[in-house]
Scaffold this active site. Structure first.
Site, mmCIF file in Angstrom:
data_model
loop_
_atom_site.group_PDB
_atom_site.id
_atom_site.type_symbol
_atom_site.label_atom_id
_atom_site.label_comp_id
_atom_site.label_asym_id
_atom_site.label_seq_id
_atom_site.Cartn_x
_atom_site.Cartn_y
_atom_site.Cartn_z
ATOM 1 N N LYS A 48 32.339 37.010 48.121
ATOM 2 C CA LYS A 48 31.854 37.073 49.516
ATOM 3 C C LYS A 48 30.739 38.103 49.658
ATOM 4 O O LYS A 48 29.710 37.831 50.257
ATOM 5 C CB LYS A 48 32.984 37.493 50.475
ATOM 6 N N ARG B 157 40.619 38.997 59.199
ATOM 7 C CA ARG B 157 41.548 38.774 58.092
ATOM 8 C C ARG B 157 42.913 38.326 58.573
ATOM 9 O O ARG B 157 43.806 38.075 57.770
ATOM 10 C CB ARG B 157 41.695 40.080 57.326
ATOM 11 N N ARG C 100 35.042 43.724 38.154
ATOM 12 C CA ARG C 100 34.078 44.280 39.118
ATOM 13 C C ARG C 100 33.757 45.747 38.802
ATOM 14 O O ARG C 100 34.646 46.540 38.536
ATOM 15 C CB ARG C 100 34.691 44.173 40.514
ATOM 16 N N ARG D 136 36.766 50.014 41.555
ATOM 17 C CA ARG D 136 37.505 50.254 42.797
ATOM 18 C C ARG D 136 38.964 50.549 42.495
ATOM 19 O O ARG D 136 39.555 49.906 41.635
ATOM 20 C CB ARG D 136 37.425 48.993 43.683
ATOM 21 N N ARG E 192 46.883 41.659 46.861
ATOM 22 C CA ARG E 192 45.824 41.279 47.814
ATOM 23 C C ARG E 192 45.713 39.759 47.906
ATOM 24 O O ARG E 192 45.488 39.205 48.979
ATOM 25 C CB ARG E 192 44.491 41.917 47.395
HETATM 26 P P1 AMP Z 1 37.695 44.325 50.751
HETATM 27 O O1 AMP Z 1 36.574 45.183 50.224
HETATM 28 O O2 AMP Z 1 37.232 43.327 51.752
HETATM 29 O O3 AMP Z 1 38.528 43.743 49.641
HETATM 30 O O4 AMP Z 1 38.659 45.317 51.567
HETATM 31 C C1 AMP Z 1 39.299 46.409 50.945
HETATM 32 C C2 AMP Z 1 40.511 46.804 51.738
HETATM 33 O O5 AMP Z 1 40.120 47.270 53.044
HETATM 34 C C3 AMP Z 1 41.496 45.689 52.016
HETATM 35 O O6 AMP Z 1 42.390 45.443 50.938
HETATM 36 C C4 AMP Z 1 42.218 46.227 53.247
HETATM 37 O O7 AMP Z 1 43.143 47.240 52.911
HETATM 38 C C5 AMP Z 1 41.087 46.888 54.021
HETATM 39 N N1 AMP Z 1 40.450 45.934 54.958
HETATM 40 C C6 AMP Z 1 39.193 45.437 54.897
HETATM 41 N N2 AMP Z 1 38.951 44.594 55.916
HETATM 42 C C7 AMP Z 1 40.089 44.549 56.647
HETATM 43 C C8 AMP Z 1 40.494 43.851 57.815
HETATM 44 N N3 AMP Z 1 39.658 43.006 58.461
HETATM 45 N N4 AMP Z 1 41.754 44.052 58.274
HETATM 46 C C9 AMP Z 1 42.592 44.891 57.661
HETATM 47 N N5 AMP Z 1 42.285 45.567 56.544
HETATM 48 C C10 AMP Z 1 41.049 45.415 56.025
#
Ligand code: AMP
Length: 287
Positions: free
Chosen positions: A67, A144, A178, A222, A233
């Site tokens: 994404k 989400r 990654r 990360r 996740r």
């Molecule tokens: P990502 O980089 O999108 O994988 O996000 C990393 C982490 O940030 C996720 O695993 C969640 O813990 C938190 N996070 C990101 N976006 C959201 C969201 N819209 N709602 C809740 N938690 C989020």
């Protein structure tokens, strides 16, 4: 405080910060009977500027699908900011503010951050966007949950939701491969994915996206890209985020896109699917 009250406050905060200023409040678009018709309908917003404003798109997809990569390329191409809530959460973590330890625990377990925190971070980012004179957005990682989607739908009109899909076998490997440059923030991937074709399914090859020499010694991973956390996740995606696909499908806003391989194969096809195929920038962006 009750969750619903907090959400109302978060929503009020988004409204107050101007998320919906000058925009039409959320209105569901009509359903098309045929899938093809529906996809055609989806492309209409790309050919006009709804209410004279810039595009407001959402990117959905499992962790590891890409994404961030595609949303960031498209944001440069169409000239709207790419806003990734995961980045906002990581920035907040790095700032070592009062929320940091709470957020670190949640993120490192692969769980979702509470709605009111993520909405507040998003509202602030949108406010900063307005101060910079930017309009439109590509949201990545938000919404989400169906609740987040409902709140977003209530405050602004999303034109298009791109649902990126990749074969499950590749997702874990992509997350584990990654790497991020600690200096320039560039995103790379050391995974070389080679899935053999079987049972009538074609094979798939995705070449690694290696860093340039100046970044090679500065690669970091990360903290939530460990096998255990990625699996959690993915589980959470299936449980809480998958229903968001239906939410937008029912509103006729979902454009499904199966990634056929790595960036060289997928990027031109994605542009085609978005009716951006003739854009001159396509060639340079695909390079
Ligand atoms: P990502 O980089 O999108 O994988 O996000 C990393 C982490 O940030 C996720 O695993 C969640 O813990 C938190 N996070 C990101 N976006 C959201 C969201 N819209 N709602 C809740 N938690 C989020």
């Amino acid at each position: 405080m009750a969750v619903s009250k907090r959400l109302l406050l978060a929503r009020a905060s988004m409204v107050a910060r101007g998320l919906c200023s000058g925009l039409e409040l959320g209105s569901a678009r009509g359903f098309a009977s045929e899938q093809e018709q529906q996809q055609q309908q989806l492309l209409l917003p790309l050919q006009r500027s709804p209410e004279g404003r810039n595009h407001q798109w959402v990117f959905l997809g499992c962790p590891g699908v890409g994404k961030g990569t595609y949303a960031s390329r498209l944001s440069s191409l169409i000239g709207v900011p790419h806003i990734a809530t995961g980045d906002l959460v990581r920035d907040e973590l790095a700032a070592s503010g009062p929320l940091s330890s709470q957020l670190a625990e949640i993120v490192n377990q692969g769980k979702l951050v509470p709605d009111e925190i993520v909405m507040d971070l998003l509202s602030k980012r949108l406010e900063a966007r307005e101060a910079k004179g930017e309009t439109g957005f590509i949201l990545d990682g938000f919404p989400r949950t169906v609740r987040q989607a409902e709140i977003l739908e209530g405050v602004t009109d999303i034109d298009l939701v791109v649902n990126l899909k990749l074969r499950e076998e590749a997702l874990l490997a992509k997350c584990l491969g990654r790497r991020i440059c600690s200096q320039c923030g560039g995103n790379y991937n050391i995974a070389s994915i080679d899935i053999k074709g079987e049972n009538g399914q074609p094979g798939m090859y995705m070449a690694p996206l290696l860093p340039p020499p100046q970044c090679a010694s500065k690669m970091i991973t990360r903290s939530d890209d460990t096998e255990e956390v990625v699996k959690e996740r993915l589980r959470i995606y299936n449980e809480l985020t998958k229903p968001v696909e239906d939410f937008y499908r029912q509103r006729g806003k979902l454009l499904e896109f199966d990634l056929p391989g790595g960036i060289p194969e997928s990027w031109p096809k994605l542009l085609q699917a978005l009716n951006l195929g003739d854009n001159d920038d396509k060639r340079s962006a695909a390079a």
